[in-house]
Design a protein around this motif. Structure first.
Motif, PDB file in Angstrom:
ATOM      1  N   ASP A 142       5.412   4.471   9.282  1.00 46.87           N
ATOM      2  CA  ASP A 142       6.024   5.648   9.500  1.00 46.87           C
ATOM      3  C   ASP A 142       7.404   5.583   8.818  1.00 46.87           C
ATOM      4  N   HIS A 143       7.961   4.440   9.040  1.00 52.84           N
ATOM      5  CA  HIS A 143       9.075   4.098   8.503  1.00 52.84           C
ATOM      6  C   HIS A 143       9.067   4.226   6.793  1.00 52.84           C
ATOM      7  N   LEU A 144       8.150   3.658   6.292  1.00 50.43           N
ATOM      8  CA  LEU A 144       7.770   3.436   4.969  1.00 50.43           C
ATOM      9  C   LEU A 144       7.707   4.649   4.264  1.00 50.43           C
ATOM     10  N   LEU A 145       7.082   5.590   4.862  1.00 56.32           N
ATOM     11  CA  LEU A 145       6.662   6.909   4.478  1.00 56.32           C
ATOM     12  C   LEU A 145       7.591   7.930   4.203  1.00 56.32           C
ATOM     13  N   GLU A 146       8.903   7.615   4.976  1.00 56.69           N
ATOM     14  CA  GLU A 146      10.124   8.276   5.092  1.00 56.69           C
ATOM     15  C   GLU A 146      10.920   7.958   3.835  1.00 56.69           C
ATOM     16  N   ARG A 147      10.615   6.905   3.127  1.00 59.68           N
ATOM     17  CA  ARG A 147      11.564   6.232   2.181  1.00 59.68           C
ATOM     18  C   ARG A 147      11.312   6.851   0.702  1.00 59.68           C
ATOM     19  N   PRO A 148      12.377   6.982  -0.180  1.00 60.44           N
ATOM     20  CA  PRO A 148      12.226   7.638  -1.529  1.00 60.44           C
ATOM     21  C   PRO A 148      11.227   6.937  -2.530  1.00 60.44           C
ATOM     22  N   ASP A 203       0.834  -1.077   0.116  1.00 61.07           N
ATOM     23  CA  ASP A 203      -0.063   0.061   0.001  1.00 61.07           C
ATOM     24  C   ASP A 203       0.711   1.246  -0.059  1.00 61.07           C
ATOM     25  N   VAL A 204       2.098   1.287   0.641  1.00 61.24           N
ATOM     26  CA  VAL A 204       2.836   2.480   0.756  1.00 61.24           C
ATOM     27  C   VAL A 204       3.753   2.716  -0.050  1.00 61.24           C
ATOM     28  N   ILE A 205       4.615   1.617  -0.364  1.00 60.81           N
ATOM     29  CA  ILE A 205       5.687   1.940  -1.388  1.00 60.81           C
ATOM     30  C   ILE A 205       5.441   0.658  -2.798  1.00 60.81           C
ATOM     31  N   GLY A 206       4.215   0.302  -2.816  1.00 62.66           N
ATOM     32  CA  GLY A 206       4.211  -0.460  -4.092  1.00 62.66           C
ATOM     33  C   GLY A 206       4.517  -1.551  -4.357  1.00 62.66           C
ATOM     34  N   ARG A 207       5.336  -2.289  -3.434  1.00 61.59           N
ATOM     35  CA  ARG A 207       5.972  -3.596  -3.729  1.00 61.59           C
ATOM     36  C   ARG A 207       6.121  -4.423  -2.420  1.00 61.59           C
ATOM     37  N   LEU A 208       6.367  -5.760  -2.573  1.00 60.29           N
ATOM     38  CA  LEU A 208       6.356  -6.612  -1.732  1.00 60.29           C
ATOM     39  C   LEU A 208       7.737  -6.388  -0.788  1.00 60.29           C
ATOM     40  N   PRO A 209       7.909  -6.742   0.550  1.00 65.40           N
ATOM     41  CA  PRO A 209       9.049  -6.596   1.374  1.00 65.40           C
ATOM     42  C   PRO A 209      10.277  -7.764   0.962  1.00 65.40           C
ATOM     43  N   ALA A 248       7.482   8.432  -2.335  1.00 70.64           N
ATOM     44  CA  ALA A 248       7.153   9.528  -3.094  1.00 70.64           C
ATOM     45  C   ALA A 248       7.001   8.828  -4.612  1.00 70.64           C
ATOM     46  N   ASP A 249       8.171   8.226  -5.046  1.00 69.00           N
ATOM     47  CA  ASP A 249       7.971   7.459  -6.427  1.00 69.00           C
ATOM     48  C   ASP A 249       6.755   6.749  -6.591  1.00 69.00           C
ATOM     49  N   HIS A 250       6.140   5.836  -5.829  1.00 74.99           N
ATOM     50  CA  HIS A 250       5.218   5.131  -5.965  1.00 74.99           C
ATOM     51  C   HIS A 250       3.936   5.826  -6.174  1.00 74.99           C
ATOM     52  N   TRP A 251       3.596   6.877  -5.311  1.00 77.58           N
ATOM     53  CA  TRP A 251       2.515   7.516  -5.396  1.00 77.58           C
ATOM     54  C   TRP A 251       2.726   8.762  -6.693  1.00 77.58           C
ATOM     55  N   ALA A 252       3.751   9.091  -6.929  1.00 72.58           N
ATOM     56  CA  ALA A 252       3.805   9.992  -8.101  1.00 72.58           C
ATOM     57  C   ALA A 252       3.315   9.347  -9.405  1.00 72.58           C
ATOM     58  N   ASP A 253       4.063   8.172  -9.167  1.00 68.95           N
ATOM     59  CA  ASP A 253       3.705   7.325 -10.542  1.00 68.95           C
ATOM     60  C   ASP A 253       2.139   7.051 -10.748  1.00 68.95           C
TER      61      ASP A 253
END
Length: 92
Positions: free
Chosen positions: A73-79, A46-52, A82-87
């Motif tokens: 919170d940790h995932l929201l700080e990762r680049p 949901d947050v960064i668009g990929r599996l761990p 932004a990349d996932h949601w911008a895309d």
């Protein structure tokens, strides 16, 4: 679903009340809380668009309770956030 079910749902803040009211209006039954493994997988998707990765999963499995739930919170700080949601929004 009976109104009593929605009345018994936890309300930790005013947002909870709005969320439960909307689910009731839409006739959607809230899901039960998920286990840590499901939470971990869903948070990444949901947050960064990929599996761990396996390493991220091992790290998560060593965390306990509240610390593990701070993963978002940790995932929201990762680049990747932004990349996932911008895309995602660019393709909408």
């Amino acid at each position: 679903m009976p109104a009593e079910v929605y009345a018994k749902l936890p309300r930790h803040n005013f947002i909870d009340g709005h969320a439960w009211d909307k689910l009731k209006q839409l006739g959607i039954t809230p899901s039960d809380p998920c286990g840590d493994a499901t939470f971990h997988r869903r948070a990444y998707l949901d947050v960064i668009g990929r599996l761990p990765t396996p390493a991220e999963t091992r790290c998560f499995s060593r965390m306990l309770g509240r610390q593990a739930r701070q993963l978002v919170d940790h995932l929201l700080e990762r680049p990747e956030y932004a990349d996932h949601w911008a895309d995602k929004w660019a393709r909408t």
